[in-house]
Each structure stands twice: as structure tokens, then as C-alpha cells.
Design a protein around this motif. Structure first.
Motif, PDB file in Angstrom:
ATOM      1  N   LEU A   1      36.636  32.754  34.376  1.00  0.00           N
ATOM      2  CA  LEU A   1      36.012  33.918  35.029  1.00  0.00           C
ATOM      3  C   LEU A   1      36.293  33.961  36.540  1.00  0.00           C
ATOM      4  O   LEU A   1      35.753  34.803  37.240  1.00  0.00           O
ATOM      5  CB  LEU A   1      34.500  33.951  34.788  1.00  0.00           C
ATOM      6  CG  LEU A   1      34.050  34.093  33.327  1.00  0.00           C
ATOM      7  CD1 LEU A   1      32.529  34.090  33.244  1.00  0.00           C
ATOM      8  CD2 LEU A   1      34.602  35.377  32.714  1.00  0.00           C
ATOM      9  N   GLY A   2      37.163  33.070  37.004  1.00  0.00           N
ATOM     10  CA  GLY A   2      37.446  33.027  38.432  1.00  0.00           C
ATOM     11  C   GLY A   2      38.103  34.286  38.944  1.00  0.00           C
ATOM     12  O   GLY A   2      37.813  34.744  40.057  1.00  0.00           O
ATOM     13  N   ALA A   3      39.014  34.880  38.149  1.00  0.00           N
ATOM     14  CA  ALA A   3      39.709  36.083  38.599  1.00  0.00           C
ATOM     15  C   ALA A   3      38.727  37.218  38.852  1.00  0.00           C
ATOM     16  O   ALA A   3      38.881  37.982  39.813  1.00  0.00           O
ATOM     17  CB  ALA A   3      40.753  36.501  37.569  1.00  0.00           C
TER      18      ALA A   3
ATOM     19  N   VAL B   1      45.633  45.281  37.430  1.00  0.00           N
ATOM     20  CA  VAL B   1      44.727  46.217  36.754  1.00  0.00           C
ATOM     21  C   VAL B   1      43.393  46.307  37.492  1.00  0.00           C
ATOM     22  O   VAL B   1      42.837  47.393  37.682  1.00  0.00           O
ATOM     23  CB  VAL B   1      44.517  45.794  35.287  1.00  0.00           C
ATOM     24  CG1 VAL B   1      43.432  46.639  34.625  1.00  0.00           C
ATOM     25  CG2 VAL B   1      45.822  45.916  34.511  1.00  0.00           C
ATOM     26  N   THR B   2      42.862  45.169  37.923  1.00  0.00           N
ATOM     27  CA  THR B   2      41.572  45.166  38.626  1.00  0.00           C
ATOM     28  C   THR B   2      41.663  45.926  39.939  1.00  0.00           C
ATOM     29  O   THR B   2      40.756  46.703  40.284  1.00  0.00           O
ATOM     30  CB  THR B   2      41.116  43.721  38.895  1.00  0.00           C
ATOM     31  OG1 THR B   2      41.044  43.011  37.662  1.00  0.00           O
ATOM     32  CG2 THR B   2      39.743  43.703  39.562  1.00  0.00           C
ATOM     33  N   LEU B   3      42.734  45.731  40.692  1.00  0.00           N
ATOM     34  CA  LEU B   3      42.888  46.450  41.959  1.00  0.00           C
ATOM     35  C   LEU B   3      43.030  47.950  41.731  1.00  0.00           C
ATOM     36  O   LEU B   3      42.560  48.751  42.541  1.00  0.00           O
ATOM     37  CB  LEU B   3      44.112  45.917  42.711  1.00  0.00           C
ATOM     38  CG  LEU B   3      43.991  44.504  43.274  1.00  0.00           C
ATOM     39  CD1 LEU B   3      45.308  44.058  43.901  1.00  0.00           C
ATOM     40  CD2 LEU B   3      42.865  44.417  44.303  1.00  0.00           C
ATOM     41  N   THR B   4      43.672  48.336  40.634  1.00  0.00           N
ATOM     42  CA  THR B   4      43.810  49.761  40.326  1.00  0.00           C
ATOM     43  C   THR B   4      42.472  50.368  39.935  1.00  0.00           C
ATOM     44  O   THR B   4      42.093  51.442  40.435  1.00  0.00           O
ATOM     45  CB  THR B   4      44.825  49.961  39.181  1.00  0.00           C
ATOM     46  OG1 THR B   4      46.094  49.432  39.577  1.00  0.00           O
ATOM     47  CG2 THR B   4      44.985  51.434  38.856  1.00  0.00           C
TER      48      THR B   4
ATOM     49  N   THR C   1      37.764  44.632  33.862  1.00  0.00           N
ATOM     50  CA  THR C   1      39.069  44.109  33.462  1.00  0.00           C
ATOM     51  C   THR C   1      38.916  42.870  32.579  1.00  0.00           C
ATOM     52  O   THR C   1      39.691  42.663  31.635  1.00  0.00           O
ATOM     53  CB  THR C   1      39.908  43.755  34.701  1.00  0.00           C
ATOM     54  OG1 THR C   1      39.895  44.848  35.616  1.00  0.00           O
ATOM     55  CG2 THR C   1      41.347  43.460  34.312  1.00  0.00           C
ATOM     56  N   ALA C   2      37.929  42.027  32.889  1.00  0.00           N
ATOM     57  CA  ALA C   2      37.698  40.837  32.081  1.00  0.00           C
ATOM     58  C   ALA C   2      37.375  41.216  30.639  1.00  0.00           C
ATOM     59  O   ALA C   2      37.827  40.555  29.690  1.00  0.00           O
ATOM     60  CB  ALA C   2      36.567  40.007  32.675  1.00  0.00           C
ATOM     61  N   ALA C   3      36.612  42.286  30.484  1.00  0.00           N
ATOM     62  CA  ALA C   3      36.299  42.748  29.131  1.00  0.00           C
ATOM     63  C   ALA C   3      37.556  43.243  28.421  1.00  0.00           C
ATOM     64  O   ALA C   3      37.741  43.002  27.218  1.00  0.00           O
ATOM     65  CB  ALA C   3      35.259  43.867  29.198  1.00  0.00           C
ATOM     66  N   LEU C   4      38.444  43.923  29.172  1.00  0.00           N
ATOM     67  CA  LEU C   4      39.678  44.435  28.571  1.00  0.00           C
ATOM     68  C   LEU C   4      40.624  43.298  28.183  1.00  0.00           C
ATOM     69  O   LEU C   4      41.291  43.357  27.150  1.00  0.00           O
ATOM     70  CB  LEU C   4      40.378  45.375  29.555  1.00  0.00           C
ATOM     71  CG  LEU C   4      39.636  46.676  29.911  1.00  0.00           C
ATOM     72  CD1 LEU C   4      40.407  47.439  30.988  1.00  0.00           C
ATOM     73  CD2 LEU C   4      39.460  47.552  28.676  1.00  0.00           C
ATOM     74  N   PHE C   5      40.684  42.258  29.024  1.00  0.00           N
ATOM     75  CA  PHE C   5      41.614  41.152  28.787  1.00  0.00           C
ATOM     76  C   PHE C   5      41.023  40.076  27.879  1.00  0.00           C
ATOM     77  O   PHE C   5      41.745  39.172  27.455  1.00  0.00           O
ATOM     78  CB  PHE C   5      42.012  40.513  30.126  1.00  0.00           C
ATOM     79  CG  PHE C   5      43.137  41.225  30.828  1.00  0.00           C
ATOM     80  CD1 PHE C   5      44.324  40.561  31.096  1.00  0.00           C
ATOM     81  CD2 PHE C   5      43.008  42.536  31.222  1.00  0.00           C
ATOM     82  CE1 PHE C   5      45.367  41.205  31.753  1.00  0.00           C
ATOM     83  CE2 PHE C   5      44.038  43.196  31.875  1.00  0.00           C
ATOM     84  CZ  PHE C   5      45.220  42.536  32.142  1.00  0.00           C
TER      85      PHE C   5
END
Length: 279
Positions: free
Chosen positions: A235-237, A107-110, A47-51
């Protein structure tokens, strides 16, 4: 003020602190199950890469946006232009952070549903809860989860606009927007993070989950606000997501949380099918 009234006024603060402490207990799960928790880092990295692209756009355009907003209020050459530009930049950040943090979490949970459900089951088992999986086909569960996440995401947009306007207030606006953003954002995060542990207890739909959390509002907001602040760290999320999932399971397992929900008349979601016992 009577002792009873004083106790009633202090209780929400105490419960909010207890909720924040539960987020810390979720972090401590790394020390007991590092291998299990490590799997939860993968969805956050994806998700970090997507966001990442959206974050770069905001970071590179923030100065231009704030300059344009300041120019609408004062002349470019005036002494106040720089101060107004800083206030406008803080307002833009305050308004966008709520949407960004919630969207990242949803998104990450999905993406990482199987990993995070495994973490939730493990925490439940350590707390002595032998629950049951919701009797819902995975495709239906996914569609329902995505639909609920989109509904909540749309709700964050007007709230983000409100935080933006609050952030424009000189001096106190930025602080007020941050506090309100953490509280409101924490509530939305808690709705997402507790979805699976509450579903294992019969509260499947968004309406049913919200009814349970509302009766434990102070503790839930304290937990969610602590997670929200952790997610604001660079990067905490991505790094703290497994701990947030573990903390959500611990929150639902809290004896006071469950007892109070039962006493207030919260019942399992009537639309859910009776779950089969977990093997």
C-alpha cells in the motif's frame, strides 16, 4: 588519482544521496500541511482498488508460473528444480514490478491531477516560486499526459523483460535486477512526478522535461529510486503518493537543480504558449 578526478567520481554519489533526501523532505510535508496532503490519498485509493485484481492474479499464479518455467530448464523430480523455481519466481517479480509501479503512478497522477497540482502549487509557494500555469486547455493537457504515459509504459515492457532475464542469473541476478529496477523505475517515476512543476517553468512536453532531468541525472535517479522503494511497501504507492508529488516539487525548486539546467542551456519548451501569470 588526482583530487579533481576523485571529486568528479564522488559527486554523482553525493547528488544521488541528495535526491534521495529530497524524497524524505517530501514525506515531511505531511507535518506542515496534513489537510492538503490528505486529499492526495484519494486518487491512490481509487487506483489501488483498480490494480488490486491484477496483484491478486500475480500472487495466486506466481507459484504455477515459476514451476512451469523451472520445468523448462530441469526435470520436475530433480534436486535443482526447487532452487530454479525460486529463481524463476524472483525473476517474474523483478520483471513485473517495474511495469506495475510505473503504471500505478501514471494512472494515479491522471486520476488525481487537480489534487496533486494543488500540492505542487503549495510547495512552490513555500519555496518562494510564484510560477505560472501552462496556457494549455485541460482536455489537451490530459490527452497529452495520457499519450506520454502510454509511450513510457510501452518502453517499460522491454526493460521489464530484460530485468526478468537478469533475475534468472543465480545468486547475483535477483540483487542486480532489483538495483537496476529501482534505478530505471526511479527515472520513469521522476519523469511523471515532475511533469507539473516543470510545466509551470515552461518545460511542458516530454522531450523538454527529459532534457532538464537528464542534466541532473544523478539527483533525479536518487530521488526516483527512493520513491520507487517506498512504493514497493504494501500500500506504499497509495500512501506515499502525496509525499512523492511534494518531493518532486522540492526537487525542481532545488537551487542547484535549476542553476545547472540553466547553465547547460536548457530553455523552456518552444511548443508551449506563454503562460498567464497565476492569480
Amino acid at each position: 588519482m588526482s583530487p579533481r578526478a576523485s571529486s568528479a567520481s564522488v559527486r554523482p554519489v553525493r547528488e544521488a544521496a541528495s535526491g534521495a533526501a529530497t524524497a524524505w523532505r517530501g514525506l515531511r510535508t505531511w507535518s506542515t500541511s496534513p489537510g492538503l496532503m490528505a486529499w492526495g490519498l484519494l486518487p491512490g485509493a481509487i487506483t489501488a482498488a483498480l490494480f488490486g485484481g491484477a496483484a491478486i492474479v500475480i500472487a495466486t499464479q506466481l507459484a504455477g508460473w515459476s514451476r512451469s518455467l523451472a520445468s523448462l530448464v530441469v526435470d520436475d523430480g530433480s534436486w535443482a528444480h526447487g532452487a530454479v523455481q525460486v529463481i524463476a519466481a524472483l525473476a517474474v517479480v523483478a520483471g513485473s514490478v517495474l511495469v506495475a509501479v510505473y503504471a500505478f503512478t501514471a494512472v494515479t497522477l491522471t486520476i488525481g491531477q487537480p489534487f496533486f497540482e494543488r500540492i505542487g502549487r503549495a510547495v512552490d509557494a513555500r519555496q518562494g516560486f510564484v510560477g505560472a500555469e501552462p496556457d494549455e486547455h485541460w482536455a489537451r493537457s490530459l490527452l497529452r499526459g495520457v499519450g506520454e504515459a502510454v509511450r513510457l509504459a510501452l518502453l517499460t515492457l522491454p526493460l521489464a523483460a530484460g530485468l526478468f532475464l537478469i533475475g534468472l542469473v543465480p545468486v547475483v541476478g535477483g540483487i542486480a535486477a532489483f538495483v537496476l529496477g529501482a534505478s530505471i523505475g526511479g527515472w520513469f517515476l521522476a519523469l511523471e512526478l515532475t511533469a507539473y512543476p516543470l510545466a509551470r517553468r515552461g518545460h511542458v512536453s516530454l522531450v523538454a522535461r527529459r532534457a532538464v532531468l537528464r542534466r541532473n541525472r544523478a539527483k533525479v535517479v536518487g530521488f526516483g529510486a527512493a520513491v520507487f522503494v517506498l512504493f514497493l511497501i504494501p500500500l506504499g504507492a497509495a500512501l506515499f503518493m502525496p509525499a512523492a508529488v511534494a518531493g518532486a516539487a522540492l526537487l525542481v525548486n532545488d537551487p542547484g537543480f535549476a542553476t545547472r539546467a540553466h547553465q547547460e542551456g536548457v530553455t523552456p519548451d518552444p511548443t508551449a504558449q506563454p503562460p498567464d501569470a497565476e492569480r
